[in-house]
Design a protein around this motif. Structure first.
Motif, PDB file in Angstrom:
ATOM      1  N   ARG A   1      -1.016  -4.482   6.852  1.00  0.00           N
ATOM      2  CA  ARG A   1      -2.376  -3.963   7.042  1.00  0.00           C
ATOM      3  C   ARG A   1      -2.927  -4.583   8.324  1.00  0.00           C
ATOM      4  NH1 ARG A   1      -6.367  -6.109   2.946  1.00  0.00           N
ATOM      5  NH2 ARG A   1      -6.911  -7.477   4.678  1.00  0.00           N
TER       6      ARG A   1
ATOM      7  N   PHE B   1      -2.976   0.592   9.360  1.00  0.00           N
ATOM      8  CA  PHE B   1      -1.693   0.013   8.930  1.00  0.00           C
ATOM      9  C   PHE B   1      -0.677   0.105  10.057  1.00  0.00           C
ATOM     10  CE2 PHE B   1      -3.822   1.533   5.159  1.00  0.00           C
ATOM     11  CZ  PHE B   1      -3.706   0.456   4.296  1.00  0.00           C
TER      12      PHE B   1
ATOM     13  N   TYR C   1       0.894  -1.168   0.000  1.00  0.00           N
ATOM     14  CA  TYR C   1       0.000   0.000   0.000  1.00  0.00           C
ATOM     15  C   TYR C   1       0.925   1.208   0.000  1.00  0.00           C
ATOM     16  CZ  TYR C   1      -4.181  -2.717   1.317  1.00  0.00           C
ATOM     17  OH  TYR C   1      -5.240  -3.594   1.341  1.00  0.00           O
TER      18      TYR C   1
END
Ligand SMILES: Cc1cc2nc3c(=O)[nH]c(=O)nc-3n(C[C@H](O)[C@H](O)[C@H](O)COP(=O)(O)OP(=O)(O)OC[C@H]3O[C@@H](n4cnc5c(N)ncnc54)[C@H](O)[C@@H]3O)c2cc1C
Length: 377
Positions: A224, A184, A148
């Motif tokens: 995550r 996160f 991400y």
């Protein structure tokens, strides 16, 4: 109903009080003056096994309950609220989120060293346009293969710059629904995580408060925390528990201010008699009420009962009490109360912050009324 402490809780309070007086208190005024964060105190707390009090021993924790944890925060706050907020954010926000939502691998990688005092945690929710209204956050996380990519910034991060582990909330699916964000675990040293300036503050001055910027910060998908889109729930539930820590902190600040006034009164001839007695007994009564509300919320959390309403009530009452008690403490000490050496002026500045962070007291009133109304439906 039992209003007694276990021998383990009594023992813990005694040990923490001793540690607070010998290791934390001697430098508390100087650290406040210089706004100096002391990582060595966190290291010492870790060596004593107090950086993971409520987590299972399998994850390096102390296996104790949240009431014991609240007592530890209270005793540290009695001498230094900057030290207690460092531990409170580390435990009830950052570590709690990993303990509750983390995979086994995340618990091994992050919770274990955090509970052992080898890694310090931080919690990053607030932004320039989203404080009380956390749903207005703008920081984004875009999926890119096994990563991400986080872009944006977070403000007022306690332990910022010092912590190794950051729980960061970012919008992953803005088109879907409001308040759709994801949590996160971002690690110090990851490319694109930039530390901004350290804030200069009214109170809690020897804890660090910092802006964090994320510029194309690539976080592995395995970092995550919880499901995609569940971040808002994780953030709010973390704060529910965090408020017990802040309530305990406010109770400890109030108690510390009362201790200082009693000590001052004992040495000052002018401060004796019925008026002084009336003031200190009223202060003690309010502090005791704050303590009981705090312990009730902590106890409910340990029992697996709902605790959001009780935590908000405790935080609201204890922080308002801390400010009132500290104002009274300064007044009772007269001009001396305005001096640094009195301690009560620091307690007053620290108390004020407890009405603001982890949800302002205006927001606590909204939380309490919503929960009250939902119960009556
Ligand atoms: C020392 C310190 C440490 C902090 N540490 C952290 C941290 O580690 N992580 C983190 O994410 N954040 C942290 N914060 C941020 C803190 O949680 C926010 O400051 C707080 O949530 C309030 O947001 P705000 O400052 O943007 O105020 P705003 O939301 O702008 O509020 C301003 C005023 O308006 C009132 N208000 C806002 N909305 C309403 C409403 N709907 N109804 C009634 N009144 C309202 C508020 O109560 C307040 O009085 C910290 C703050 C401080 C001071």
């Amino acid at each position: 109903m039992h209003f007694s402490y276990t021998s383990a809780q009594q023992d813990m309070r005694k040990k923490v009080r001793e540690f607070a007086l010998t290791r934390v208190e001697p430098t508390s005024a100087e650290r406040d003056e210089l706004e100096r964060f002391d990582r060595g105190i966190f290291d010492s707390l870790g060596e004593l096994g107090w950086t993971g009090i409520p987590w299972p021993q399998a994850f390096g924790g102390g296996g104790a309950d949240f009431l014991t944890y609240a007592m530890v925060i209270e005793e540290l706050s009695r001498v230094c609220a900057s030290t207690s907020v460092m531990l409170s954010v580390h435990t009830s926000l950052a570590s709690w989120a990993i303990h509750t939502y983390g995979t086994d691998a995340q618990k091994q990688t992050f919770l274990l060293p955090m509970a052992g005092g080898h890694k310090l945690g931080a919690y990053c929710l607030t932004e320039s346009e989203s404080g009380s209204d956390a749903g207005a956050m703008r920081t984004t996380a875009t999926k890119d293969g096994d990563f991400y990519v986080i872009d944006g910034s977070k403000l007022f991060v306690t332990n910022g710059g010092e912590a190794e582990v950051y729980i960061v909330f970012a919008v992953t699916n803005a088109m879907n629904k409001p308040r759709s964000c994801t949590a996160f675990i971002v690690e110090k040293g990851m490319e694109g995580l930039i530390f901004g300036t350290k804030e200069k503050k009214l109170g809690i001055r020897s804890s660090t408060t910092m802006e964090l910027r994320f510029e194309g910060c690539r976080v592995p998908a395995e970092n995550r925390l919880g499901p995609d889109g569940e971040g808002f729930r994780i953030a709010m539930r973390s704060l529910d528990g965090g408020r017990i820590g802040i309530a305990a902190q406010a109770t400890g600040i109030g108690q510390g201010a009362l201790d200082a006034v009693v000590a001052y009164g004992a040495g000052a001839g002018s401060l004796s008699g019925e008026l002084f007695d009336a003031h200190i007994s009223e202060m003690a009564t309010h502090i005791e009420a704050a303590r009981l509300l705090t312990y009730q919320a902590a106890w409910r959390k340990s029992q697996g009962l709902s605790y959001g309403k009780q935590a908000a009530i405790a935080k609201l009452f204890a922080s308002d009490t801390a400010v009132k008690v500290c104002l009274r403490a300064v007044q009772l000490c007269g001009a001396w109360g305005c001096l640094k050496e009195s301690k009560v002026e620091r307690y007053l500045r620290d108390a004020k912050v407890t009405q603001i962070y982890e949800g302002t007291n205006e927001i606590q009133r909204i939380v309490i009324s919503r929960l009250l109304l939902s119960e009556s439906m």
